[in-house]
Design an enzyme around this catalytic site. Structure first.
Site, mmCIF file in Angstrom:
data_model
loop_
_atom_site.group_PDB
_atom_site.id
_atom_site.type_symbol
_atom_site.label_atom_id
_atom_site.label_comp_id
_atom_site.label_asym_id
_atom_site.label_seq_id
_atom_site.Cartn_x
_atom_site.Cartn_y
_atom_site.Cartn_z
ATOM 1 N N GLU A 1 -8.426 -1.095 -2.728
ATOM 2 C CA GLU A 1 -9.232 0.530 -2.669
ATOM 3 C C GLU A 1 -10.407 0.233 -1.679
ATOM 4 O O GLU A 1 -10.403 0.769 -0.951
ATOM 5 C CB GLU A 1 -9.218 0.909 -4.325
ATOM 6 N N HIS B 1 -10.300 0.680 1.751
ATOM 7 C CA HIS B 1 -9.984 2.558 2.494
ATOM 8 C C HIS B 1 -11.251 3.773 1.973
ATOM 9 O O HIS B 1 -11.001 4.453 2.966
ATOM 10 C CB HIS B 1 -8.479 2.989 0.557
ATOM 11 N N CYS C 1 0.681 -1.105 0.082
ATOM 12 C CA CYS C 1 0.036 0.019 -0.261
ATOM 13 C C CYS C 1 1.035 1.397 0.038
ATOM 14 O O CYS C 1 1.742 1.404 0.332
ATOM 15 C CB CYS C 1 -0.828 0.065 1.198
#
Length: 196
Positions: free
Chosen positions: A148, A151, A105
């Protein structure tokens, strides 16, 4: 414009992103900056929380995975040129067998670990033109999107590791919050006042 990427430990990475309205100011500029920032850092995905904005927005360009020799020719072809903007995404379901894949990441530099995730996802989202999509992805594409997507839900890949792994990584994660890590892209560290 290349923006600083927010490092592990910043509270914005733990916030659930807010939905984006069609009239969001300078959305095109924000998306362009996200692409530029992601490419500068050699990433394959970037979510708005990683640039300090708790929004339901992420970008993915999985093309670098197209050369992976472990993938079938069909998978390589699907991945090559896969470049999308995901706004207000919602994963409806994750199915299939869990499989391990080595993840990293941009907000957690120099740490890579195997993470278990389901093979297939069904996701709905709007693109940069606010056209609605509901799509199914599997394999590496599902993996990148799931990472993603986490996130914008305030989840990091390190949250999915065993307690033992987390304990072993604790010192390295603390060092990241203090900026004690070598990176070749701009970052903003929670325990340092200025981005470097």
């Amino acid at each position: 414009m290349v923006l600083p990427i927010v490092a592990y430990g910043d509270p914005v990475l733990r916030k659930v992103g807010k939905e984006i309205e069609k009239d969001f100011p300078k959305l095109d500029e924000l998306i362009a900056n996200m692409w530029e920032t992601m490419y500068k850092a050699s990433g394959v995905g970037l979510a708005a929380p990683q640039i300090g904005l708790p929004l339901r927005l992420f970008v993915v360009d999985a093309t670098p995975f197209a050369d992976d020799e472990e993938l079938t020719e069909a998978e390589q072809k699907t991945i090559k040129g896969f470049k999308k903007v995901f706004i207000n995404a919602k994963i409806a379901k994750e199915t299939g067998k869990e499989w391990a894949f080595n993840e990293g990441c941009l907000s957690i530099p120099d740490i890579r670990e195997d993470v278990l995730r389901k093979d297939t996802i069904n996701i709905s989202y709007v693109d940069e033109n606010f056209n609605e999509h509901t799509e199914t992805y599997d394999g590496v594409l599902a993996r990148v999107i799931q990472h993603e997507y986490d996130h914008i839900e305030g989840i990091l890949f390190t949250d999915k590791l065993s307690s033992l792994k987390k304990r072993l990584l604790k010192g390295r994660l603390v060092n990241i919050t203090k900026g004690k890590v070598d990176v070749d892209y701009r970052m903003r560290f929670p325990n340092i006042k200025k981005a470097r």
